[in-house]
Design a protein around this motif. Sequence first.
Motif, PDB file in Angstrom:
ATOM      1  N   LYS A   1       0.649  -1.172   0.051  1.00  0.00           N
ATOM      2  CA  LYS A   1       0.004   0.078  -0.110  1.00  0.00           C
ATOM      3  C   LYS A   1       0.861   1.224   0.187  1.00  0.00           C
ATOM      4  CE  LYS A   1      -4.069   0.984   0.166  1.00  0.00           C
ATOM      5  NZ  LYS A   1      -4.800   0.953  -1.197  1.00  0.00           N
ATOM      6  N   LEU A   2       1.844   1.293   0.763  1.00  0.00           N
ATOM      7  CA  LEU A   2       2.618   2.428   0.948  1.00  0.00           C
ATOM      8  C   LEU A   2       3.564   2.573  -0.399  1.00  0.00           C
ATOM      9  CD1 LEU A   2       3.968   2.145   4.495  1.00  0.00           C
ATOM     10  CD2 LEU A   2       2.462   3.919   3.586  1.00  0.00           C
ATOM     11  N   HIS A   3       4.145   1.674  -0.896  1.00  0.00           N
ATOM     12  CA  HIS A   3       4.620   1.425  -2.212  1.00  0.00           C
ATOM     13  C   HIS A   3       3.661   2.341  -3.298  1.00  0.00           C
ATOM     14  CE1 HIS A   3       7.083   0.401  -5.689  1.00  0.00           C
ATOM     15  NE2 HIS A   3       6.241  -0.175  -6.034  1.00  0.00           N
TER      16      HIS A   3
ATOM     17  N   GLY B   1       3.670   5.778  -2.987  1.00  0.00           N
ATOM     18  CA  GLY B   1       4.963   6.472  -3.280  1.00  0.00           C
ATOM     19  C   GLY B   1       5.921   6.586  -2.352  1.00  0.00           C
ATOM     20  N   VAL B   2       5.594   5.556  -1.131  1.00  0.00           N
ATOM     21  CA  VAL B   2       6.758   5.380   0.101  1.00  0.00           C
ATOM     22  C   VAL B   2       7.635   4.258  -0.243  1.00  0.00           C
ATOM     23  CG1 VAL B   2       7.010   5.355   2.405  1.00  0.00           C
ATOM     24  CG2 VAL B   2       4.893   6.379   1.336  1.00  0.00           C
ATOM     25  N   ASP B   3       8.823   4.724  -0.579  1.00  0.00           N
ATOM     26  CA  ASP B   3       9.839   3.571  -0.867  1.00  0.00           C
ATOM     27  C   ASP B   3      10.915   3.793   0.007  1.00  0.00           C
ATOM     28  OD1 ASP B   3       8.557   2.212  -2.975  1.00  0.00           O
ATOM     29  OD2 ASP B   3       9.131   3.954  -4.288  1.00  0.00           O
ATOM     30  N   ASN B   4      11.779   2.897   0.296  1.00  0.00           N
ATOM     31  CA  ASN B   4      12.913   2.764   1.366  1.00  0.00           C
ATOM     32  C   ASN B   4      12.507   3.179   2.724  1.00  0.00           C
ATOM     33  OD1 ASN B   4      14.627   2.117  -0.858  1.00  0.00           O
ATOM     34  ND2 ASN B   4      14.630   4.360  -1.446  1.00  0.00           N
ATOM     35  N   ALA B   5      11.118   2.663   3.045  1.00  0.00           N
ATOM     36  CA  ALA B   5      10.856   3.080   4.407  1.00  0.00           C
ATOM     37  C   ALA B   5      10.981   2.045   5.356  1.00  0.00           C
ATOM     38  CB  ALA B   5       9.544   3.699   4.512  1.00  0.00           C
ATOM     39  N   ARG B   6      11.305   2.214   6.515  1.00  0.00           N
ATOM     40  CA  ARG B   6      11.271   1.077   7.483  1.00  0.00           C
ATOM     41  C   ARG B   6       9.980   1.064   8.116  1.00  0.00           C
ATOM     42  NH1 ARG B   6      15.837   2.365  11.108  1.00  0.00           N
ATOM     43  NH2 ARG B   6      16.979   2.479   9.303  1.00  0.00           N
ATOM     44  N   ILE B   7       9.428  -0.081   7.982  1.00  0.00           N
ATOM     45  CA  ILE B   7       7.840  -0.250   8.412  1.00  0.00           C
ATOM     46  C   ILE B   7       7.976  -1.425   9.639  1.00  0.00           C
ATOM     47  CG2 ILE B   7       5.579  -1.032   7.719  1.00  0.00           C
ATOM     48  CD1 ILE B   7       6.489  -0.068   4.799  1.00  0.00           C
TER      49      ILE B   7
END
Lengths: 609, 303
Positions: free
Chosen positions: B60-62, B65-71
Amino acid sequence: MQNIEQLNSKHGMTTSSRFKKFFTAIIIVILIICATPNLYPNKNLIQVQASANNVLVVSVPELKNNLENEGFKVKKVISHQGGYLVELENRALTAEARAHIAALHNELNVKVISASTMPLWLEYTGLKPIKLGLDLDGGVLFVLKVDVEQAMLSQLQSVADEANSIRINNRYRHLSSPQVVNAQEVEIVATVQGKTELQALSTTLRDRYPHLSSNRKAHGSLTTLTLSFPEAKKIELHKQLMTQALSTLRSRIEELGITEAVTQRQGDNYIRIELPGVQDPDQAKRIIGATAKLSFHALQTAGGQRIKDKLGNVINIDPTAIFGGDEIESATAGRDEYGKPLVELFLSSSGGKKINHFSRQNVGKPMATVFAQYYVSTSGETKKHTEVISVATIQQVLNTRFSITNMQSMERAQELALLLRAGSLDAPITIVKEQTIGPSLGEKNIESGFKALALGLSITLLFMALWYRKLGVIAIISLLVNLVCLIGLMSLLPGVVLTLPGIAGLVLTIGMAVDTNVIIFERVRELRSKGATMVIALKQGYQQAMSSIVDANLTTMITALILLGIGYGPVKGFAITLALGIVTSIFAGVIVSGLLSESLYSQQRQGGK
Amino acid sequence: MKSNMQHIRLIGLILGVVLVFASLVTIAQKGIAFGQDFTGGYVTVIDVPKSVTVDEMQLKLHQLGVDNARIDLQMDGSWRIFQTPSSTNDLKVKEWNSELNSQWHATVLDASYLGAQVGDELIEQGGLAGLFALLSVLLYLACRFEWRLAVSASIALFHDVVITLGLFSATQVEFDLTVLAALLAIIGYSLNDSIVVGDRVRELLFEERYKQAPVAKVIDQAIKDSLSRTLITSLTTLATVLSIWWLAGAGLSSFAMALCCGIAVGTLSSLAISATLPQFMGLSYNNYRKEESEATKKQLAEP
């Protein structure tokens, strides 16, 4: 004969330990009393008062209805000093309810205050519960913008003032009055006849401000001289201003007595400040947000900078200060012999030299104290307010120590002294974000932190009781004494703030405090197995274990002190708890349990006879 | 019996060396996941009403447009999303926050931003703190101990810290300020264990019956004598640390993890490293003879 000797020695022993017992008991009792306020945590109340020149029009039922309609359950409302104090069922909603009342009645002065719930006798002792950190008690968060541009502009302005002063003093008639243009550069225009004057002015200015770059351009019959900061200098200045702002704000907060505050740079131009436990941000805001600058100037008859004083009289001062706020090492508020408030200043030696040199040549002449402050106007712009706070005649040669007299009020004097002590700020700072964090998250954290403490403590106590049986009882008592003493000590010492990592430190202290008892008891067991009697085994066990105990605590103390010195914010809370925990562990583990085992086993022996 | 103990110690020593190397390799390859405290960046804690898996959240985050995030899914059911300052900006964070709100009814519990420069300052400060702690502790050891014991204790210290760092590298759990504090606490703790055993070794070396005995036997005896103390203290401390891990909330879980690992390997290293190494460096009663001849005379004079 032998009997008498034995009696004597026994008698001698009991008196010395009676003395020790007495002191130990006193320390424990004092620390227990210091710890008791923690049983009565402060509660948050909403204080409703009429603001100045207004009469309180809202009635209790009206206030209550207003709140209940919005879903705030009111526990009680009491009259207090011509206003009301409102207590809610859910204290986490206090800040929200305050905002609600304030929005409904803008004629009221509505504040959240933290009120003690202690019984009167305890209140009388002046003791307070441990201060809780932002993560446990909520608090205030500020984000400040450091206006570096404005600071550079004001430096350019003083260059322009200086240039103007030189122009007037030297009667350079063919030069325009220097102006700051585009907030970037100082511009001076010369006519054809003014070329040599411009050259002379430029040389003088370059001597005084070597870091400025100058540029001359001819257009038509006019020549324009522009002075500006080169790019590298701007970057350096930016860094310098931010560092200065950070360190000044840190010391201001320290002056306010908030040690657990977190002051960090955020992004390029922002500073974030967390003030735990502060529910009423007004005072903090006044102190933190102020960009006060103090400087001392000679007076001029013509030209120079024109500044108004309190009464609105315009005073011309020499734009170059004799010395500025950064030369002030310390400042205290006081009163003169007529009881008027004053601020006494202590200058650095270089500042002392400057004022000494100046005052020697100017005895009998006046000197102006100029106070400059930035503020945000109603339209949201940052503006500079400069005021001459006093013009005094120099009576004698001044040195590193002198006073600014005739302050408006004691409060003003104290605030000025505080700001001067904390150091100067060249860049104006403005609060761009202010948030009062409610205590609901904190309550959750306190709950989980103390659950962990309870579990850790009970496992440890249970284990000690099962493993050591009777000796274990001593360990358990000394552990409990340790915990109470630590809490008492933390409440007693000013500036200790409990954070969630601090609770972790508390739990860890309990786990490690057993070590002292374990080292001793293992020695005792060993000696017992070699055939020593319990009393002798105890006595020797304590002696032999001492070096190990000192080592064990010293190594932890070293790391705790380093953490204390270098870490900040939550880590500091952990370090404080750890360091104090070592002190109480030694007290409880060695002295208290030593006395306990002594009396426990000597009584038993007597009973056995 | 004696050979048994020595075998265990040797195996422990080899295990320790292997673990240190494995940790160093892991750290070199995977690096350490520094937290917001050190790198700066955006941390957003959100609450999503419906239950989603980590993979779903990542997808969902991808899409947003959220990439390289620590989830991370935290223990209380909230999601913690950490983005480095270089990978995003204020506007983008606000954008995906509101998108997630409209699509999944997610609410933001906490949002924070920290500038990258602050992190650099902190790394400097943290490194300085660590270095300072090590230096002062080494200084203390040098004054306190015969050099063979001191060197061994420092090696044990190094072992404990490296393995703890290795664990953080392997699990990629965020290394924040509280972990740094835990590391410093481990330094104190590890040293403490080594000193207690080392003191016993010294004490026994002075005893008449061990004077002619091989040093390995003396060390065995010292470990046996202090074993119950070492185990009891480690267990009670471990129990309290585990209760922090279990109950004290998400904010302290990495702190507890570091301490847990540090205490466990610290206990092992005090037995297998700081007590075993001096044996190979040639520790013997004679090392103390010159330094403490007077004390020895006194001991000899005793019946």
